[in-house]
Scaffold this motif. Structure first.
Motif, PDB file in Angstrom:
ATOM      1  N   SER A 109      20.356 -11.014  -1.245  1.00 24.85           N
ATOM      2  CA  SER A 109      19.997 -12.383  -0.858  1.00 24.85           C
ATOM      3  C   SER A 109      20.880 -12.934   0.242  1.00 24.85           C
ATOM      4  O   SER A 109      20.603 -14.011   0.778  1.00 24.85           O
ATOM      5  CB  SER A 109      20.074 -13.301  -2.084  1.00 24.85           C
ATOM      6  OG  SER A 109      19.167 -12.881  -3.081  1.00 24.85           O
ATOM      7  N   SER A 110      21.949 -12.220   0.592  1.00 24.06           N
ATOM      8  CA  SER A 110      22.870 -12.730   1.610  1.00 24.06           C
ATOM      9  C   SER A 110      22.386 -12.479   3.028  1.00 24.06           C
ATOM     10  O   SER A 110      22.967 -13.007   3.977  1.00 24.06           O
ATOM     11  CB  SER A 110      24.247 -12.074   1.436  1.00 24.06           C
ATOM     12  OG  SER A 110      24.218 -10.712   1.855  1.00 24.06           O
TER      13      SER A 110
ATOM     14  N   VAL B 144      12.483 -16.233  16.045  1.00 22.24           N
ATOM     15  CA  VAL B 144      13.212 -14.981  16.224  1.00 22.24           C
ATOM     16  C   VAL B 144      14.616 -15.181  15.688  1.00 22.24           C
ATOM     17  O   VAL B 144      15.353 -16.057  16.158  1.00 22.24           O
ATOM     18  CB  VAL B 144      13.277 -14.566  17.706  1.00 22.24           C
ATOM     19  CG1 VAL B 144      14.146 -13.313  17.867  1.00 22.24           C
ATOM     20  CG2 VAL B 144      11.886 -14.306  18.257  1.00 22.24           C
ATOM     21  N   LEU B 145      14.986 -14.394  14.668  1.00 26.53           N
ATOM     22  CA  LEU B 145      16.345 -14.385  14.158  1.00 26.53           C
ATOM     23  C   LEU B 145      17.054 -13.187  14.776  1.00 26.53           C
ATOM     24  O   LEU B 145      16.642 -12.043  14.579  1.00 26.53           O
ATOM     25  CB  LEU B 145      16.340 -14.278  12.631  1.00 26.53           C
ATOM     26  CG  LEU B 145      15.824 -15.521  11.887  1.00 26.53           C
ATOM     27  CD1 LEU B 145      15.442 -15.174  10.467  1.00 26.53           C
ATOM     28  CD2 LEU B 145      16.868 -16.614  11.902  1.00 26.53           C
ATOM     29  N   TRP B 146      18.119 -13.450  15.535  1.00 29.36           N
ATOM     30  CA  TRP B 146      18.775 -12.401  16.296  1.00 29.36           C
ATOM     31  C   TRP B 146      19.609 -11.505  15.385  1.00 29.36           C
ATOM     32  O   TRP B 146      20.339 -11.977  14.523  1.00 29.36           O
ATOM     33  CB  TRP B 146      19.661 -12.995  17.392  1.00 29.36           C
ATOM     34  CG  TRP B 146      18.908 -13.859  18.363  1.00 29.36           C
ATOM     35  CD1 TRP B 146      18.917 -15.213  18.449  1.00 29.36           C
ATOM     36  CD2 TRP B 146      18.001 -13.402  19.375  1.00 29.36           C
ATOM     37  NE1 TRP B 146      18.081 -15.637  19.458  1.00 29.36           N
ATOM     38  CE2 TRP B 146      17.501 -14.553  20.047  1.00 29.36           C
ATOM     39  CE3 TRP B 146      17.569 -12.144  19.789  1.00 29.36           C
ATOM     40  CZ2 TRP B 146      16.601 -14.478  21.097  1.00 29.36           C
ATOM     41  CZ3 TRP B 146      16.662 -12.065  20.845  1.00 29.36           C
ATOM     42  CH2 TRP B 146      16.183 -13.220  21.485  1.00 29.36           C
ATOM     43  N   GLY B 147      19.493 -10.194  15.604  1.00 29.66           N
ATOM     44  CA  GLY B 147      20.283  -9.236  14.852  1.00 29.66           C
ATOM     45  C   GLY B 147      21.682  -9.101  15.423  1.00 29.66           C
ATOM     46  O   GLY B 147      21.987  -9.612  16.506  1.00 29.66           O
TER      47      GLY B 147
ATOM     48  N   LYS C 170      23.125  -9.163   9.023  1.00 30.78           N
ATOM     49  CA  LYS C 170      22.607 -10.364   8.372  1.00 30.78           C
ATOM     50  C   LYS C 170      22.012 -11.295   9.430  1.00 30.78           C
ATOM     51  O   LYS C 170      22.267 -11.146  10.615  1.00 30.78           O
ATOM     52  CB  LYS C 170      23.724 -11.077   7.605  1.00 30.78           C
ATOM     53  CG  LYS C 170      24.352 -10.225   6.508  1.00 30.78           C
ATOM     54  CD  LYS C 170      25.432 -10.983   5.752  1.00 30.78           C
ATOM     55  CE  LYS C 170      26.023 -10.113   4.654  1.00 30.78           C
ATOM     56  NZ  LYS C 170      27.039 -10.850   3.856  1.00 30.78           N
ATOM     57  N   TYR C 171      21.232 -12.283   8.969  1.00 29.61           N
ATOM     58  CA  TYR C 171      20.537 -13.181   9.883  1.00 29.61           C
ATOM     59  C   TYR C 171      20.928 -14.617   9.565  1.00 29.61           C
ATOM     60  O   TYR C 171      21.126 -14.987   8.402  1.00 29.61           O
ATOM     61  CB  TYR C 171      19.029 -12.968   9.788  1.00 29.61           C
ATOM     62  CG  TYR C 171      18.643 -11.561  10.186  1.00 29.61           C
ATOM     63  CD1 TYR C 171      18.361 -11.237  11.497  1.00 29.61           C
ATOM     64  CD2 TYR C 171      18.635 -10.531   9.229  1.00 29.61           C
ATOM     65  CE1 TYR C 171      18.054  -9.937  11.876  1.00 29.61           C
ATOM     66  CE2 TYR C 171      18.322  -9.228   9.595  1.00 29.61           C
ATOM     67  CZ  TYR C 171      18.042  -8.939  10.909  1.00 29.61           C
ATOM     68  OH  TYR C 171      17.751  -7.648  11.279  1.00 29.61           O
TER      69      TYR C 171
END
Length: 388
Positions: free
Chosen positions: A219-220, A261-264, A269-270
């Motif tokens: 979940s993190s 867009v969530l950057w890697g 983690k995001y």
């Protein structure tokens, strides 16, 4: 001395208050960059393995908008592409069988004896993806299902179908709920494929692979403040070519599921502190599919979103289609649809479940079509401008 201790305590308290859960995800885990990370993604498998056919010639009871969960691969390693797929039970909260169609000289034959023991069932399968999740050299399948599409929307248990020498064995995954999509990729760059499920009634979740196809919820890795946002479409892909996978999520934009867009990065983690919100389209706020295409040849991955009506204004819910091209500007994306994608919408047509990027006319550049040839929709590429 007393004043010094007080200052230190106050500084510590300030740091704790100023550090959100998302900011804590910024701590580097020193994950190594992988320039070929896109090859691990379920999206890459989708692009590489396909049949461009009228799907009603594969599935006997097919209709447009049906059999949304379909996967393509040479599952039996005989040199051609087979198909696994499933529709939905619209009448009752009762599961129906997953179907396997063996390719026999481009005739697709239902072959259910390939399932070891019980045939897996879903009430409403929404998306199927492929990958070698247990690293045995054969292509496995994961299907996301959201259960009976009526209140109270109880959802259903998610499953993975392992392939060993062309024989399939089903295992339950440690996640259930109203899961509308799933995607895969090696988000922690440890050599195996991890999973991401959207769960529209709760918080979407990552399932981390131990290398042998055993998954644990972590979940993190997904921002907790993006829970309950009605995200139901997702893909993992290295958009900025830095060797880490971005997570693209979208869904009901009018109900909080903004196209994002969530950057890697090296944390695996995001964070909502590192994301880009994509431009919306009035009236077409339901985003069904996400694709990637370098439409202008600048070696940057641009985004193609497939949209449909959101019941605002004159556009009915899930009616018509609207294709949107978003140019990669680095940290942001601009809507260039009007100049590069002609005849990109039809409010009277069926909504489109999946789009496919491939060279349909064999002229050396990438075109845009529906995954299902039955739609009879193709946008041919002419120097970066697509015409239907």
């Amino acid at each position: 001395m007393k004043n010094t201790k007080t200052i230190i305590l106050l500084l510590s308290f300030t740091i704790i208050l100023g550090c959100s859960k998302d900011e804590s995800n910024e701590v580097s885990l020193n994950i190594t960059s992988n320039t070929e990370i896109n090859k691990t993604t379920s999206y890459s498998n989708y692009i590489s393995n396909y049949i461009y056919e009228d799907m009603s010639t594969v599935f006997p009871y097919y209709w447009l908008g049906g059999y949304n969960a379909r996967a393509y691969a040479d599952f039996d390693k005989d040199g051609d592409i087979d198909v696994m797929g499933l529709g939905q039970n619209t009448n009752a909260n009762v599961g129906i069988d997953v179907e396997y169609y063996k390719n026999s000289n481009e005739a697709y034959l239902l072959e259910q004896t390939v399932f070891n023991s019980n045939i897996p069932t879903y009430v409403h399968a929404r998306k199927a993806i492929t990958g070698d999740f247990d690293k045995n050299g054969f292509t496995d399948i994961v299907i996301a299902g959201h259960g009976f599409d009526q209140s109270p929307y109880l959802g259903e248990v998610q499953k993975i179908i392992f392939n060993t020498n062309g024989i399939f064995t089903t295992k339950t995954l440690p996640i259930s709920g109203f899961c509308h999509s799933v995607c895969a990729g090696d988000i922690d760059n440890d050599g195996d494929l991890d999973l991401f499920f959207t769960e529209t009634k709760s918080i979407s979740k990552f399932l981390i692979n131990d290398g042998a196809g055993n998954f644990t919820i972590d979940s993190s890795r997904f921002p907790s403040n993006l829970g309950n946002k009605n995200f139901y479409t997702s893909e993992l892909y290295d958009i900025n070519n830095d060797g880490f996978l971005e997570l693209v999520i979208t869904g009901h934009e009018k109900q909080g599921g903004k196209s994002t867009v969530l950057w890697g990065g090296s944390t695996g983690k995001y964070s909502s502190n590192r994301m880009a919100i994509l431009p919306e389209v009035n009236g077409n706020g339901e985003v069904i599919d996400i694709d990637f295409i370098d439409y202008n040849g600048d070696n940057k991955n641009d985004i193609l979103l497939t949209r449909t009506g959101d019941s605002t204004g004159s556009l009915p819910f899930y009616q018509g289609y609207y294709l949107q091209i978003l140019k990669n500007e680095g940290n942001t994306f601009s809507d260039v649809t009007n100049s590069v994608l002609l005849n990109n919408f039809d409010i009277s047509a069926n909504w489109i479940n999946w789009i496919r990027i491939h060279d349909v006319d064999n002229d050396g550049d990438l075109d845009i079509t529906t995954d299902d040839k039955k739609y009879n929709l193709e946008w041919k590429n002419a120097n970066g401008v697509f015409s239907k």
